[in-house]
Every structure is written in C-alpha cells, then in structure tokens.
Write a protein that holds these residues in place. Structure first.
Motif, PDB file in Angstrom:
ATOM      1  N   LEU A  61       0.848  -1.195   0.000  1.00 10.87           N
ATOM      2  CA  LEU A  61       0.000   0.000   0.000  1.00 10.87           C
ATOM      3  C   LEU A  61       0.882   1.243   0.000  1.00 10.87           C
ATOM      4  N   PRO A  62       0.386   2.331  -0.561  1.00 12.89           N
ATOM      5  CA  PRO A  62       1.144   3.571  -0.423  1.00 12.89           C
ATOM      6  C   PRO A  62       1.130   4.023   1.038  1.00 12.89           C
ATOM      7  N   PRO A  63       2.223   4.621   1.537  1.00 13.74           N
ATOM      8  CA  PRO A  63       2.239   5.111   2.911  1.00 13.74           C
ATOM      9  C   PRO A  63       1.015   5.983   3.162  1.00 13.74           C
ATOM     10  N   GLY A  64       0.492   5.913   4.387  1.00 15.82           N
ATOM     11  CA  GLY A  64      -0.682   6.729   4.706  1.00 15.82           C
ATOM     12  C   GLY A  64      -1.994   6.058   4.348  1.00 15.82           C
ATOM     13  N   HIS A  65      -1.930   4.754   4.014  1.00 15.96           N
ATOM     14  CA  HIS A  65      -3.149   4.011   3.687  1.00 15.96           C
ATOM     15  C   HIS A  65      -3.200   2.696   4.455  1.00 15.96           C
ATOM     16  N   GLU A  66      -4.379   2.124   4.536  1.00 12.95           N
ATOM     17  CA  GLU A  66      -4.569   0.797   5.116  1.00 12.95           C
ATOM     18  C   GLU A  66      -5.516   0.029   4.202  1.00 12.95           C
ATOM     19  N   ALA A  67      -5.549  -1.271   4.387  1.00 11.83           N
ATOM     20  CA  ALA A  67      -6.601  -2.067   3.749  1.00 11.83           C
ATOM     21  C   ALA A  67      -7.423  -2.672   4.876  1.00 11.83           C
ATOM     22  N   GLN A  68      -8.732  -2.508   4.794  1.00 14.28           N
ATOM     23  CA  GLN A  68      -9.633  -3.076   5.793  1.00 14.28           C
ATOM     24  C   GLN A  68     -10.238  -4.354   5.237  1.00 14.28           C
ATOM     25  N   VAL A  69     -10.161  -5.421   6.029  1.00 10.86           N
ATOM     26  CA  VAL A  69     -10.739  -6.703   5.617  1.00 10.86           C
ATOM     27  C   VAL A  69     -12.129  -6.796   6.253  1.00 10.86           C
ATOM     28  N   ARG A  70     -13.125  -6.744   5.431  1.00 13.58           N
ATOM     29  CA  ARG A  70     -14.501  -6.685   5.947  1.00 13.58           C
ATOM     30  C   ARG A  70     -15.320  -7.883   5.477  1.00 13.58           C
ATOM     31  N   PRO A  71     -16.398  -8.183   6.210  1.00 13.31           N
ATOM     32  CA  PRO A  71     -17.255  -9.308   5.813  1.00 13.31           C
ATOM     33  C   PRO A  71     -18.005  -8.998   4.527  1.00 13.31           C
ATOM     34  N   ARG A  72     -18.487 -10.061   3.871  1.00 18.42           N
ATOM     35  CA  ARG A  72     -19.459  -9.915   2.778  1.00 18.42           C
ATOM     36  C   ARG A  72     -20.830 -10.133   3.404  1.00 18.42           C
ATOM     37  N   SER A  73     -21.724  -9.203   3.151  1.00 20.37           N
ATOM     38  CA  SER A  73     -23.036  -9.283   3.807  1.00 20.37           C
ATOM     39  C   SER A  73     -23.812 -10.522   3.371  1.00 20.37           C
ATOM     40  N   VAL A 127      -5.032   8.354   9.288  1.00 21.89           N
ATOM     41  CA  VAL A 127      -4.510   9.534   9.982  1.00 21.89           C
ATOM     42  C   VAL A 127      -3.765   9.038  11.218  1.00 21.89           C
ATOM     43  N   GLN A 128      -2.508   9.396  11.337  1.00 23.37           N
ATOM     44  CA  GLN A 128      -1.776   9.042  12.566  1.00 23.37           C
ATOM     45  C   GLN A 128      -1.837  10.215  13.527  1.00 23.37           C
ATOM     46  N   ALA A 129      -1.959   9.898  14.809  1.00 27.26           N
ATOM     47  CA  ALA A 129      -2.093  10.930  15.838  1.00 27.26           C
ATOM     48  C   ALA A 129      -0.734  11.308  16.411  1.00 27.26           C
ATOM     49  N   ALA A 130      -0.559  12.595  16.659  1.00 27.69           N
ATOM     50  CA  ALA A 130       0.566  13.057  17.467  1.00 27.69           C
ATOM     51  C   ALA A 130      -0.003  13.234  18.870  1.00 27.69           C
ATOM     52  N   LEU A 131       0.293  12.327  19.779  1.00 29.37           N
ATOM     53  CA  LEU A 131      -0.323  12.347  21.110  1.00 29.37           C
ATOM     54  C   LEU A 131       0.320  13.418  21.988  1.00 29.37           C
ATOM     55  N   VAL A 132      -0.537  14.199  22.642  1.00 33.59           N
ATOM     56  CA  VAL A 132      -0.075  15.264  23.533  1.00 33.59           C
ATOM     57  C   VAL A 132      -0.595  14.971  24.939  1.00 33.59           C
ATOM     58  N   PRO A 133       0.220  14.468  25.839  1.00 30.00           N
ATOM     59  CA  PRO A 133      -0.250  14.194  27.204  1.00 30.00           C
ATOM     60  C   PRO A 133      -0.622  15.498  27.909  1.00 30.00           C
TER      61      PRO A 133
END
Ligand SMILES: O=c1ccn([C@H]2C[C@H](O)[C@@H](COP(=O)(O)OP(=O)(O)OP(=O)(O)O)O2)c(=O)[nH]1
Ligand SMILES: [Mg+2]
Length: 152
Positions: A61-73, A127-133
């Motif tokens: 995948l190109p950086p900044g993407h994911e693939a979601q594996v989902r059910p077939r209805s 979207v990746q988070a920059a966590l701020v405590p």
C-alpha cells in the motif's frame, strides 16, 4: 467519483490460476478476496469454528493508507459467516500474505472452496495521531456522558 491510489499486488504461488480481485461495479468500495485453499482440500468451518483463510495475495500500500478486511453481507445473511476481527487491518508496511479470519456463527457447517469470495478489502486513508499528554482535557457540553446518556 472515488479517488484512486496505486497498490502493488503480488499473487503468490498457491493463488496462481485464481482471478485477481476486481471491483464488481463502477463505484464499489470493496475488492472481493478469494480463498486460495487447494482445489482438492476445501476448508470446512463447523458451527462456532473459525480459521485463518489464505488469499494468496500480498500487497504494498502507499504510505498513509490501510486495507480493511470486511465481511461480505451475503455470507453473513445467508450462512452466518463473518470476519471475526472485522474490520481486519492491513498495515501499509505489511508485505506478508493477506489472510481472512472467518468464523461460522451459523447452525450448519460452511465449506470454503477454492476461489470462493470470502471477504472484501477496502483501501482507506489513515490519519496518525501526534499524542499530547495533558492533565485536563478541553471541556465540552457532553463531558464524560456516554453509553445512552442522551436518552433512548
Ligand atoms: O484480517 C487481517 C488482519 C491483519 N492481517 C495482517 C496484516 C497486518 O498488517 C498484520 C498485523 O495485523 P494486526 O496489527 O491486526 O495484528 P496483531 O495481532 O497486532 O499482530 P502484529 O503484532 O503483527 O501487529 O496482519 C491480515 O492479513 N488480515
Ligand atoms: Mg498490530
């Protein structure tokens, strides 16, 4: 129109001969994933049983993407078969075989034959988070209310 990204696709040896995943309609969100089980060894899921089903596919995948594996209805509605960890997450840096964790919630055994469309894969931006405590969070009207706090 949906946006398009380029995804490298590798068909592994045990998937040779199977069609590549393709969008079934012009605006389909998901690419159907097929079971790359041996022709002479279908996989059987007894009621309540789950298994890791091979797809014989690997992707980059190109950086900044994911693939979601989902059910077939259709499989869920007709057979009670779904993806156990839905939506499964394929990370952009994963290069191994995509596998589908299928579970049979139905009352009858479910047989998975080679080439059967078992799940679908949706490519999505991440979207990746920059966590701020902090010690105190910014206030809102809702506050900590949840889980039905606004009524039925
Ligand atoms: O349905 C799925 C879910 C995941 N994966 C692959 C791709 C993903 O990038 C990797 C790790 O998935 P996940 O992070 O969900 O699993 P984990 O249990 O946290 O394993 P890890 O420690 O390897 O991250 O496994 C699949 O092939 N199918
Ligand atoms: Mg993980």
């Amino acid at each position: 129109m949906s946006t398009e990204v380029t995804v490298e696709l590798q068909q592994l040896a045990h998937a040779q001969g199977l069609p590549l995943p393709a969008y079934q309609t012009a605006e389909a969100a998901g690419l159907d994933l097929m079971a790359a089980v041996p022709e002479d060894e279908p996989m059987t899921l007894a009621p309540g049983q789950y298994a890791l089903v091979p797809t014989g596919l690997a992707i980059a995948l190109p950086p900044g993407h994911e693939a979601q594996v989902r059910p077939r209805s259709g499989l869920a509605a007709k057979h009670g078969v779904t993806v156990l960890n839905s939506p499964g997450t394929v990370d952009a840096d994963y290069r191994g075989e995509i596998k589908v964790i299928l579970i049979n919630h139905g009352a009858a055994s479910f047989v998975i034959k080679r080439g059967e469309r078992i799940a679908q894969m949706v490519i999505a931006p991440v979207v990746q988070a920059a966590l701020v405590p902090v010690t105190i969070l910014s206030p809102t009207d809702r506050g900590a209310g949840g889980f039905g706090s606004t009524g039925r």
